[in-house]
Design a protein around this motif. Sequence first.
Motif, PDB file in Angstrom:
ATOM      1  N   ARG A   3       1.134  -0.883  -0.086  1.00  0.00           N
ATOM      2  CA  ARG A   3      -0.013   0.005  -0.158  1.00  0.00           C
ATOM      3  C   ARG A   3       0.625   1.379  -0.435  1.00  0.00           C
ATOM      4  O   ARG A   3       0.513   2.431  -0.528  1.00  0.00           O
ATOM      5  N   MET A  15       2.028   1.500  -3.634  1.00  0.00           N
ATOM      6  CA  MET A  15       1.021   1.441  -4.422  1.00  0.00           C
ATOM      7  C   MET A  15       1.583   3.409  -5.354  1.00  0.00           C
ATOM      8  O   MET A  15       0.495   3.013  -6.659  1.00  0.00           O
ATOM      9  N   GLY A  16       0.628   4.256  -4.923  1.00  0.00           N
ATOM     10  CA  GLY A  16       0.650   5.733  -4.815  1.00  0.00           C
ATOM     11  C   GLY A  16       1.579   5.760  -5.679  1.00  0.00           C
ATOM     12  O   GLY A  16       1.876   7.118  -6.488  1.00  0.00           O
ATOM     13  N   ASP A  46      -4.452   5.741  -5.040  1.00  0.00           N
ATOM     14  CA  ASP A  46      -5.065   5.512  -3.675  1.00  0.00           C
ATOM     15  C   ASP A  46      -5.638   6.630  -3.461  1.00  0.00           C
ATOM     16  O   ASP A  46      -6.187   7.348  -2.191  1.00  0.00           O
ATOM     17  N   LYS A  47      -5.864   8.203  -4.200  1.00  0.00           N
ATOM     18  CA  LYS A  47      -7.174   8.939  -4.080  1.00  0.00           C
ATOM     19  C   LYS A  47      -7.973   9.230  -4.054  1.00  0.00           C
ATOM     20  O   LYS A  47      -9.019   8.832  -5.860  1.00  0.00           O
ATOM     21  N   LYS A  85     -11.101   8.079  -4.123  1.00  0.00           N
ATOM     22  CA  LYS A  85     -11.598   6.573  -3.954  1.00  0.00           C
ATOM     23  C   LYS A  85     -12.346   6.084  -2.083  1.00  0.00           C
ATOM     24  O   LYS A  85     -12.046   6.271  -1.748  1.00  0.00           O
ATOM     25  N   VAL A 108     -10.245   0.649  -1.750  1.00  0.00           N
ATOM     26  CA  VAL A 108      -8.639   0.668  -3.140  1.00  0.00           C
ATOM     27  C   VAL A 108      -8.877  -1.286  -2.149  1.00  0.00           C
ATOM     28  O   VAL A 108      -8.927  -1.504  -0.785  1.00  0.00           O
ATOM     29  N   TYR A 135      -7.306  -4.926  -1.910  1.00  0.00           N
ATOM     30  CA  TYR A 135      -5.778  -5.863  -2.207  1.00  0.00           C
ATOM     31  C   TYR A 135      -5.701  -7.370  -1.809  1.00  0.00           C
ATOM     32  O   TYR A 135      -6.718  -7.878  -0.879  1.00  0.00           O
ATOM     33  N   ILE A 195      -9.747  -1.431   1.843  1.00  0.00           N
ATOM     34  CA  ILE A 195      -9.083  -0.186   2.485  1.00  0.00           C
ATOM     35  C   ILE A 195     -10.043   1.100   2.336  1.00  0.00           C
ATOM     36  O   ILE A 195     -10.485   0.838   1.309  1.00  0.00           O
TER      37      ILE A 195
END
Length: 64
Positions: free
Chosen positions: A24, A27-28, A35-36, A38, A41, A43, A63
């Motif tokens: 995590r 990922m961004g 990860d923005k 949303k 998310v 996994y 998440i």
Amino acid sequence: MVHYLSAINLKDTDAIKNENLQVRKVMGKVMPGIDKDKKYVYYDAFNEKPRYDKEVNRLRWQIN
């Protein structure tokens, strides 16, 4: 939804959880914006590549 292969046994939930935290974190950077803005998310961690003709085990984190 993010799917990734793990070399850690899925039954070792503490180690998988730690690995998921590391995934995590990056990922961004790997996929900017994933990860923005949303609501959720997901996994999924797999020990073998998913296939259409065979069900494989996975662990899923949501998440929010």
